[in-house]
Design a protein around this motif. Structure first.
Motif, PDB file in Angstrom:
ATOM      1  N   LYS A  42      14.354  -0.516   1.740  1.00  0.00           N
ATOM      2  CA  LYS A  42      13.117  -1.262   1.968  1.00  0.00           C
ATOM      3  C   LYS A  42      12.166  -0.498   2.879  1.00  0.00           C
ATOM      4  O   LYS A  42      10.945  -0.486   2.660  1.00  0.00           O
ATOM      5  N   ASP A  43      12.702   0.157   3.905  1.00  0.00           N
ATOM      6  CA  ASP A  43      11.858   0.929   4.811  1.00  0.00           C
ATOM      7  C   ASP A  43      11.239   2.133   4.108  1.00  0.00           C
ATOM      8  O   ASP A  43      10.087   2.497   4.385  1.00  0.00           O
ATOM      9  N   ILE A  44      11.988   2.745   3.193  1.00  0.00           N
ATOM     10  CA  ILE A  44      11.447   3.884   2.453  1.00  0.00           C
ATOM     11  C   ILE A  44      10.281   3.451   1.565  1.00  0.00           C
ATOM     12  O   ILE A  44       9.248   4.134   1.485  1.00  0.00           O
ATOM     13  N   LEU A  45      10.415   2.302   0.908  1.00  0.00           N
ATOM     14  CA  LEU A  45       9.320   1.813   0.071  1.00  0.00           C
ATOM     15  C   LEU A  45       8.095   1.465   0.913  1.00  0.00           C
ATOM     16  O   LEU A  45       6.959   1.710   0.496  1.00  0.00           O
ATOM     17  N   LEU A  46       8.316   0.912   2.109  1.00  0.00           N
ATOM     18  CA  LEU A  46       7.194   0.624   2.993  1.00  0.00           C
ATOM     19  C   LEU A  46       6.502   1.910   3.429  1.00  0.00           C
ATOM     20  O   LEU A  46       5.261   1.986   3.472  1.00  0.00           O
ATOM     21  N   LEU A  47       7.286   2.950   3.745  1.00  0.00           N
ATOM     22  CA  LEU A  47       6.711   4.234   4.131  1.00  0.00           C
ATOM     23  C   LEU A  47       5.933   4.857   2.972  1.00  0.00           C
ATOM     24  O   LEU A  47       4.830   5.401   3.171  1.00  0.00           O
ATOM     25  N   LEU A  48       6.483   4.778   1.761  1.00  0.00           N
ATOM     26  CA  LEU A  48       5.766   5.300   0.598  1.00  0.00           C
ATOM     27  C   LEU A  48       4.458   4.550   0.365  1.00  0.00           C
ATOM     28  O   LEU A  48       3.441   5.149  -0.015  1.00  0.00           O
ATOM     29  N   THR A  49       4.483   3.240   0.587  1.00  0.00           N
ATOM     30  CA  THR A  49       3.256   2.449   0.432  1.00  0.00           C
ATOM     31  C   THR A  49       2.166   2.952   1.360  1.00  0.00           C
ATOM     32  O   THR A  49       0.999   3.099   0.967  1.00  0.00           O
ATOM     33  N   ILE A  50       2.533   3.244   2.609  1.00  0.00           N
ATOM     34  CA  ILE A  50       1.551   3.716   3.592  1.00  0.00           C
ATOM     35  C   ILE A  50       1.051   5.106   3.234  1.00  0.00           C
ATOM     36  O   ILE A  50      -0.158   5.380   3.259  1.00  0.00           O
ATOM     37  N   LEU A  51       1.971   6.003   2.871  1.00  0.00           N
ATOM     38  CA  LEU A  51       1.585   7.380   2.587  1.00  0.00           C
ATOM     39  C   LEU A  51       0.738   7.484   1.316  1.00  0.00           C
ATOM     40  O   LEU A  51      -0.148   8.339   1.229  1.00  0.00           O
ATOM     41  N   LEU A  52       1.003   6.629   0.343  1.00  0.00           N
ATOM     42  CA  LEU A  52       0.228   6.676  -0.898  1.00  0.00           C
ATOM     43  C   LEU A  52      -1.205   6.213  -0.707  1.00  0.00           C
ATOM     44  O   LEU A  52      -2.091   6.583  -1.497  1.00  0.00           O
ATOM     45  N   GLN A  53      -1.457   5.421   0.334  1.00  0.00           N
ATOM     46  CA  GLN A  53      -2.806   4.894   0.559  1.00  0.00           C
ATOM     47  C   GLN A  53      -3.652   5.776   1.474  1.00  0.00           C
ATOM     48  O   GLN A  53      -4.838   5.512   1.640  1.00  0.00           O
ATOM     49  N   TYR A  54      -3.080   6.830   2.062  1.00  0.00           N
ATOM     50  CA  TYR A  54      -3.815   7.652   3.032  1.00  0.00           C
ATOM     51  C   TYR A  54      -4.869   8.498   2.310  1.00  0.00           C
ATOM     52  O   TYR A  54      -4.544   9.348   1.483  1.00  0.00           O
ATOM     53  N   ARG A  55      -6.128   8.253   2.629  1.00  0.00           N
ATOM     54  CA  ARG A  55      -7.267   8.983   2.039  1.00  0.00           C
ATOM     55  C   ARG A  55      -7.086   9.125   0.528  1.00  0.00           C
ATOM     56  O   ARG A  55      -7.236  10.217  -0.047  1.00  0.00           O
TER      57      ARG A  55
END
Length: 357
Positions: A42-55
């Motif tokens: 779950k933490d990995i998916l949350l991290l991917l969500t954040i990184l995919l939205q950066y700029r």
């Protein structure tokens, strides 16, 4: 570090993450292995969500590119299983809340609910009945960017947590004895009949000393669990609050992406791929609801049509959600266009669709 700033684009740590090309490979490795996936999935998916939205729209995001070309079947299946577990947990919590509401008609159940609320606060109950939007965002990004992920929608996979005994403990017992000892092994798809997780040693009296522990995950696929979770959210007719509206919009966006893809449509309309999907129906004055304990097995396209029809009929409110209605009609239109193009005759009660317009 990824959530250091309220605005993602102002977080300087993310700029370092963009240059670290090994971070995505590490995330892929974690979701590919069962043990690490159960701990950090779950933490990995949350991290991917954040990184995919950066700029995302300002510059080239390397994580978007890497996700779009990911073809590791183990990693994609692992991501699907993490999403399935989270959505299945939400389905169970919502089904239990519906059971409580149905049982509040008697005074004894009301007393039991009051005592239960003394130990579980309103904030905790609200948290259990609130779906994490980050899971839906990464679901949308994955299915929008990676076409290989579509094949995992109809994969049935189950996770085993730990197996501490040898294979000979099970080989001495016949399959019929195991089924008699554990009648919940053939689980209905109706979430109102879901039982809690149990261990094999508790269910099977013939194995008193074994320490085999299975996580009793349902043998459903991601699409079935997703449609049930979508039905749970759409069952809440009061969507004026921002959280419920945004969650409903994310569900609609995901269904739009699925209905736009030709390969996904072929899976949805395949007559050999039939599933029993439980869908909630709102209590309306002009109709009576007959709850089915075991819904009929049908192609997934029929369940999506029923879900959109239910949304159209149950959300006729004063503050009309035009955007959501346009999206729901668009999903129905895409399914009908695919059926017309490939001459598919779906076994469906079309009268309900024409009456909903």
């Amino acid at each position: 570090m990824a959530t250091q700033a309220e605005n993602l684009n102002d977080n300087l740590f993310l700029e370092h993450f963009m240059a670290n090309h090994g971070l995505f490979e590490a995330a892929v490795q974690i979701v590919s292995e069962p043990e690490s996936r159960s701990l950090f999935g779950k933490d990995i998916l949350l991290l991917l969500t954040i990184l995919l939205q950066y700029r995302k729209y300002e510059s080239e995001n390397p994580f978007v590119i890497k996700l779009s070309i990911l073809d590791n079947e183990m990693a994609l299946t692992g991501i699907a299983m993490i999403m399935s577990n989270i959505l299945a947990e939400f389905n169970r919590n919502y089904a239990e809340s519906q059971k409580e509401q149905e049982g509040e008609s008697s005074w004894w159940n009301s007393v039991g609910t009051m005592i239960g609320n003394m130990f579980i606060g309103d904030e905790e109950k609200r948290r259990l009945l609130t779906l994490d939007d980050s899971i839906l965002i990464v679901f949308y990004e994955t299915i929008h960017l990676n076409r290989n992920f579509i094949s995992t929608l109809t994969h049935a996979a189950t996770d085993c947590a730990q197996i501490n005994s040898t294979f000979t403990d099970l080989s001495s017992i016949s399959l019929d004895q195991q089924n008699q000892a554990n009648p919940d092994s053939m689980r209905l798809l109706n979430p109102l009949s879901i039982s809690s997780n149990k261990t094999t040693s508790q269910n099977n009296p013939n194995l008193p000393n074994s320490e085999i522990t299975f996580v009793e995950n349902p043998p459903d696929n991601l699409m079935v669990i997703f449609l049930q979770a979508c039905s749970s959210v759409l069952h809440q007719t009061k969507i004026e609050s921002t959280n419920i509206y945004d969650t409903t919009k994310l569900f609609m966006l995901i269904l739009q992406c699925i209905s736009e893809d030709q390969y996904a449509n072929s899976l949805l309309h395949d007559p050999n791929l039939v599933y029993s999907v439980f869908l909630y129906k709102a209590k309306l004055r002009h109709r009576k609801i007959a709850m089915e304990k075991e819904p009929a097995s049908r192609p997934l396209a029929s369940s999506i049509l029923d879900l959109m029809i239910e949304f159209i009929q149950s959300h006729l409110m004063k503050n009309f959600p035009f955007e959501l209605y346009i999206m729901s009609v668009g999903i129905i239109q895409r399914l009908l266009c695919y059926q017309k193009k490939y001459r598919i005759r779906l076994d469906f009660n079309w009268q309900n669709l024409w009456n909903s317009k």
